[in-house]
Design a protein around this motif. Sequence first.
Motif, PDB file in Angstrom:
ATOM      1  N   TRP A  85      37.751  78.048  12.572  1.00  0.00           N
ATOM      2  CA  TRP A  85      37.092  76.935  11.886  1.00  0.00           C
ATOM      3  C   TRP A  85      36.542  75.953  12.916  1.00  0.00           C
ATOM      4  O   TRP A  85      37.234  75.588  13.870  1.00  0.00           O
ATOM      5  CB  TRP A  85      38.087  76.203  10.997  1.00  0.00           C
ATOM      6  CG  TRP A  85      38.622  77.021   9.863  1.00  0.00           C
ATOM      7  CD1 TRP A  85      39.732  77.804   9.884  1.00  0.00           C
ATOM      8  CD2 TRP A  85      38.075  77.131   8.546  1.00  0.00           C
ATOM      9  NE1 TRP A  85      39.924  78.402   8.653  1.00  0.00           N
ATOM     10  CE2 TRP A  85      38.916  77.999   7.809  1.00  0.00           C
ATOM     11  CE3 TRP A  85      36.960  76.578   7.895  1.00  0.00           C
ATOM     12  CZ2 TRP A  85      38.677  78.335   6.469  1.00  0.00           C
ATOM     13  CZ3 TRP A  85      36.731  76.902   6.573  1.00  0.00           C
ATOM     14  CH2 TRP A  85      37.585  77.776   5.873  1.00  0.00           C
ATOM     15  N   LEU A  86      35.312  75.539  12.701  1.00  0.00           N
ATOM     16  CA  LEU A  86      34.726  74.550  13.603  1.00  0.00           C
ATOM     17  C   LEU A  86      35.079  73.147  13.117  1.00  0.00           C
ATOM     18  O   LEU A  86      35.125  72.879  11.925  1.00  0.00           O
ATOM     19  CB  LEU A  86      33.198  74.705  13.643  1.00  0.00           C
ATOM     20  CG  LEU A  86      32.680  76.084  14.061  1.00  0.00           C
ATOM     21  CD1 LEU A  86      31.153  76.037  14.231  1.00  0.00           C
ATOM     22  CD2 LEU A  86      33.351  76.562  15.337  1.00  0.00           C
ATOM     23  N   MET A  87      35.317  72.268  14.077  1.00  0.00           N
ATOM     24  CA  MET A  87      35.703  70.895  13.734  1.00  0.00           C
ATOM     25  C   MET A  87      34.865  69.881  14.489  1.00  0.00           C
ATOM     26  O   MET A  87      34.465  70.115  15.631  1.00  0.00           O
ATOM     27  CB  MET A  87      37.166  70.645  14.098  1.00  0.00           C
ATOM     28  CG  MET A  87      38.146  71.579  13.414  1.00  0.00           C
ATOM     29  SD  MET A  87      39.849  71.044  13.686  1.00  0.00           S
ATOM     30  CE  MET A  87      39.964  71.250  15.469  1.00  0.00           C
ATOM     31  N   ALA A  88      34.664  68.757  13.865  1.00  0.00           N
ATOM     32  CA  ALA A  88      34.037  67.617  14.521  1.00  0.00           C
ATOM     33  C   ALA A  88      35.108  66.579  14.831  1.00  0.00           C
ATOM     34  O   ALA A  88      36.075  66.445  14.083  1.00  0.00           O
ATOM     35  CB  ALA A  88      32.976  67.000  13.626  1.00  0.00           C
ATOM     36  N   VAL A  89      34.937  65.885  15.935  1.00  0.00           N
ATOM     37  CA  VAL A  89      35.814  64.759  16.253  1.00  0.00           C
ATOM     38  C   VAL A  89      34.947  63.501  16.302  1.00  0.00           C
ATOM     39  O   VAL A  89      33.937  63.479  17.007  1.00  0.00           O
ATOM     40  CB  VAL A  89      36.524  64.943  17.616  1.00  0.00           C
ATOM     41  CG1 VAL A  89      37.379  63.729  17.942  1.00  0.00           C
ATOM     42  CG2 VAL A  89      37.369  66.205  17.613  1.00  0.00           C
ATOM     43  N   VAL A  90      35.350  62.492  15.545  1.00  0.00           N
ATOM     44  CA  VAL A  90      34.607  61.234  15.568  1.00  0.00           C
ATOM     45  C   VAL A  90      35.487  60.159  16.205  1.00  0.00           C
ATOM     46  O   VAL A  90      36.606  59.911  15.745  1.00  0.00           O
ATOM     47  CB  VAL A  90      34.191  60.794  14.152  1.00  0.00           C
ATOM     48  CG1 VAL A  90      33.324  59.538  14.223  1.00  0.00           C
ATOM     49  CG2 VAL A  90      33.464  61.915  13.429  1.00  0.00           C
ATOM     50  N   PHE A 110      41.292  77.086  15.136  1.00  0.00           N
ATOM     51  CA  PHE A 110      40.358  75.962  15.152  1.00  0.00           C
ATOM     52  C   PHE A 110      39.651  75.819  16.500  1.00  0.00           C
ATOM     53  O   PHE A 110      40.179  76.188  17.538  1.00  0.00           O
ATOM     54  CB  PHE A 110      41.102  74.660  14.827  1.00  0.00           C
ATOM     55  CG  PHE A 110      41.839  74.742  13.520  1.00  0.00           C
ATOM     56  CD1 PHE A 110      41.176  74.518  12.326  1.00  0.00           C
ATOM     57  CD2 PHE A 110      43.179  75.092  13.478  1.00  0.00           C
ATOM     58  CE1 PHE A 110      41.832  74.638  11.112  1.00  0.00           C
ATOM     59  CE2 PHE A 110      43.858  75.206  12.262  1.00  0.00           C
ATOM     60  CZ  PHE A 110      43.182  74.982  11.080  1.00  0.00           C
ATOM     61  N   ARG A 111      38.446  75.239  16.435  1.00  0.00           N
ATOM     62  CA  ARG A 111      37.735  74.913  17.658  1.00  0.00           C
ATOM     63  C   ARG A 111      36.946  73.628  17.467  1.00  0.00           C
ATOM     64  O   ARG A 111      36.254  73.471  16.464  1.00  0.00           O
ATOM     65  CB  ARG A 111      36.774  76.045  18.051  1.00  0.00           C
ATOM     66  CG  ARG A 111      35.980  75.730  19.315  1.00  0.00           C
ATOM     67  CD  ARG A 111      35.469  76.977  20.012  1.00  0.00           C
ATOM     68  NE  ARG A 111      34.570  77.754  19.194  1.00  0.00           N
ATOM     69  CZ  ARG A 111      33.245  77.527  19.092  1.00  0.00           C
ATOM     70  NH1 ARG A 111      32.690  76.549  19.783  1.00  0.00           N
ATOM     71  NH2 ARG A 111      32.498  78.272  18.321  1.00  0.00           N
ATOM     72  N   VAL A 112      37.076  72.731  18.413  1.00  0.00           N
ATOM     73  CA  VAL A 112      36.297  71.499  18.378  1.00  0.00           C
ATOM     74  C   VAL A 112      34.870  71.843  18.780  1.00  0.00           C
ATOM     75  O   VAL A 112      34.634  72.372  19.862  1.00  0.00           O
ATOM     76  CB  VAL A 112      36.893  70.441  19.334  1.00  0.00           C
ATOM     77  CG1 VAL A 112      36.002  69.200  19.366  1.00  0.00           C
ATOM     78  CG2 VAL A 112      38.307  70.065  18.894  1.00  0.00           C
ATOM     79  N   ALA A 113      33.925  71.551  17.892  1.00  0.00           N
ATOM     80  CA  ALA A 113      32.549  71.998  18.104  1.00  0.00           C
ATOM     81  C   ALA A 113      31.543  70.859  18.168  1.00  0.00           C
ATOM     82  O   ALA A 113      30.365  71.088  18.426  1.00  0.00           O
ATOM     83  CB  ALA A 113      32.148  72.978  16.998  1.00  0.00           C
ATOM     84  N   ILE A 142      26.431  68.273  11.953  1.00  0.00           N
ATOM     85  CA  ILE A 142      27.470  68.889  11.128  1.00  0.00           C
ATOM     86  C   ILE A 142      26.858  69.887  10.154  1.00  0.00           C
ATOM     87  O   ILE A 142      27.402  70.972   9.921  1.00  0.00           O
ATOM     88  CB  ILE A 142      28.287  67.796  10.404  1.00  0.00           C
ATOM     89  CG1 ILE A 142      29.268  67.180  11.413  1.00  0.00           C
ATOM     90  CG2 ILE A 142      29.030  68.351   9.200  1.00  0.00           C
ATOM     91  CD1 ILE A 142      30.112  66.061  10.870  1.00  0.00           C
ATOM     92  N   THR A 143      25.719  69.534   9.633  1.00  0.00           N
ATOM     93  CA  THR A 143      25.003  70.453   8.744  1.00  0.00           C
ATOM     94  C   THR A 143      24.544  71.688   9.521  1.00  0.00           C
ATOM     95  O   THR A 143      24.737  72.820   9.081  1.00  0.00           O
ATOM     96  CB  THR A 143      23.770  69.746   8.137  1.00  0.00           C
ATOM     97  OG1 THR A 143      24.198  68.523   7.545  1.00  0.00           O
ATOM     98  CG2 THR A 143      23.111  70.623   7.089  1.00  0.00           C
ATOM     99  N   ARG A 144      23.971  71.458  10.682  1.00  0.00           N
ATOM    100  CA  ARG A 144      23.439  72.541  11.504  1.00  0.00           C
ATOM    101  C   ARG A 144      24.513  73.575  11.834  1.00  0.00           C
ATOM    102  O   ARG A 144      24.307  74.774  11.697  1.00  0.00           O
ATOM    103  CB  ARG A 144      22.865  71.958  12.806  1.00  0.00           C
ATOM    104  CG  ARG A 144      22.067  72.954  13.641  1.00  0.00           C
ATOM    105  CD  ARG A 144      21.563  72.343  14.945  1.00  0.00           C
ATOM    106  NE  ARG A 144      22.641  72.082  15.902  1.00  0.00           N
ATOM    107  CZ  ARG A 144      23.250  73.020  16.624  1.00  0.00           C
ATOM    108  NH1 ARG A 144      22.885  74.284  16.528  1.00  0.00           N
ATOM    109  NH2 ARG A 144      24.222  72.704  17.459  1.00  0.00           N
ATOM    110  N   GLN A 145      25.702  73.088  12.220  1.00  0.00           N
ATOM    111  CA  GLN A 145      26.772  74.011  12.610  1.00  0.00           C
ATOM    112  C   GLN A 145      27.640  74.415  11.414  1.00  0.00           C
ATOM    113  O   GLN A 145      28.577  75.191  11.564  1.00  0.00           O
ATOM    114  CB  GLN A 145      27.673  73.368  13.674  1.00  0.00           C
ATOM    115  CG  GLN A 145      27.026  73.168  15.027  1.00  0.00           C
ATOM    116  CD  GLN A 145      28.095  73.020  16.115  1.00  0.00           C
ATOM    117  OE1 GLN A 145      28.909  73.923  16.351  1.00  0.00           O
ATOM    118  NE2 GLN A 145      28.100  71.875  16.782  1.00  0.00           N
TER     119      GLN A 145
END
Lengths: 208, 208
Positions: A85-90, A110-113, A142-145
């Motif tokens: 699963w790809l993740m975003a970090v804010v 998981f992977r931070v993407a 986020i939409t793109r990935q």
Amino acid sequence: MGNKAAIPDIVIGRLPIYLRALNRMIQENREYTSSHELGERLGISSAQIRKDLSHFGEFGKQGTGYNVRYLYEQLRQILKVDREWLMAVVGIGDLGRAIAHYRGFQARGFRVAALFDADPAKVGERIGELTVLPMSQLVEEITRQNIRIAMIAVPASEAQSVADKLVEAGVQALLNYAPITITVPPGVRVQYIDPAAHLQHMTYYLTP
Amino acid sequence: MGNKAAIPDIVIGRLPIYLRALNRMIQENREYTSSHELGERLGISSAQIRKDLSHFGEFGKQGTGYNVRYLYEQLRQILKVDREWLMAVVGIGDLGRAIAHYRGFQARGFRVAALFDADPAKVGERIGELTVLPMSQLVEEITRQNIRIAMIAVPASEAQSVADKLVEAGVQALLNYAPITITVPPGVRVQYIDPAAHLQHMTYYLTP
DNA sequence: TAGATTGTTAATCGATTAACAATC
DNA sequence: TAGATTGTTAATCGATTAACAATC
């Protein structure tokens, strides 16, 4: 079979703990385990472990117990972490940075993407293979990935608005490190990481 | 009064969440709140909040609800965070560093007062007002400062032996960031921070 | 006062545990 | 086989909720 009733959320919450213990047993080259042994390690009754697993199928054998690797793989499938699963970090402060560097996610699905920060001084900074992006690119990236999970590591005062923006971008699962309860629309899940809350839970029992 | 029955641990675990929300309300200059409003914010029923609080006394007034600051102070006393607890951090990697830098503990009753690492390259390094100490000084330093709480931020493979050493030094509450269940003697409390476990809990509900 | 909200009791709901037949 | 352990049922235990008298 024909299992229509929803499985209790509290049961789902224990599966990652079982997975963690099984992973450990694989490292120890243990081939079989039992509900009794697992329970012993985790401080959970063997009956509860058998009951929990029985919601999903029959994974053991009478007399011998559970094949460690098999049960491990089954639980990975059930939790849907037999993929990445790809993740975003804010929020790229000390904590966001530690999250971005953390090597332990990969083995658990998981992977931070993507990394985002509101501070122009941080935008453009490279961390590992990623570049910190501005908040203005959040929805687009986020939409793109097709990122479905995000970790919020901003100050409490910003957490709700960041959550709103993430939800707008299509994120469906939030792990919130800010010490504040956030509100999200139905269908979006939130989990909280609040070390100080855990500490306060323990100080109740400490004698001064 | 004469409350002999132990209060359920699950109730204690919710008090820090109430405290967090009350703190927020103080910042918002809200003078009074109600079990209904608190429940709304936290996604908890108002009945549960009243029931939880009733274990400890009567903090509200019919018709008007709870004085925010008063309830806040009462809960701080109950949780024993109306003082400052000293904490040790073991393992000064990215995560240990983030913990050591974190500004949020102070306001909630905690202060990082000692740092330890097994790596000689890290020993002696200064972080804020503290110097990273070697493991060989752990028992001595924790005893000297009378530290009762420790955070474990070492790899999973080291967590159990570090926990043993901390317990030996007299630590009674452990916050374990390593993704492994540890065993401690009766009387010692452990709480876990495992972000990947929370993430796996959520992926169960995500549609692929 | 009328309206609002507490603290508490009793009812409901759900989770855990004990026990055991089935069977490896 | 004898011993061990599963999966499941029923019993127990505990937590949550609904309801309401008390009262601000």
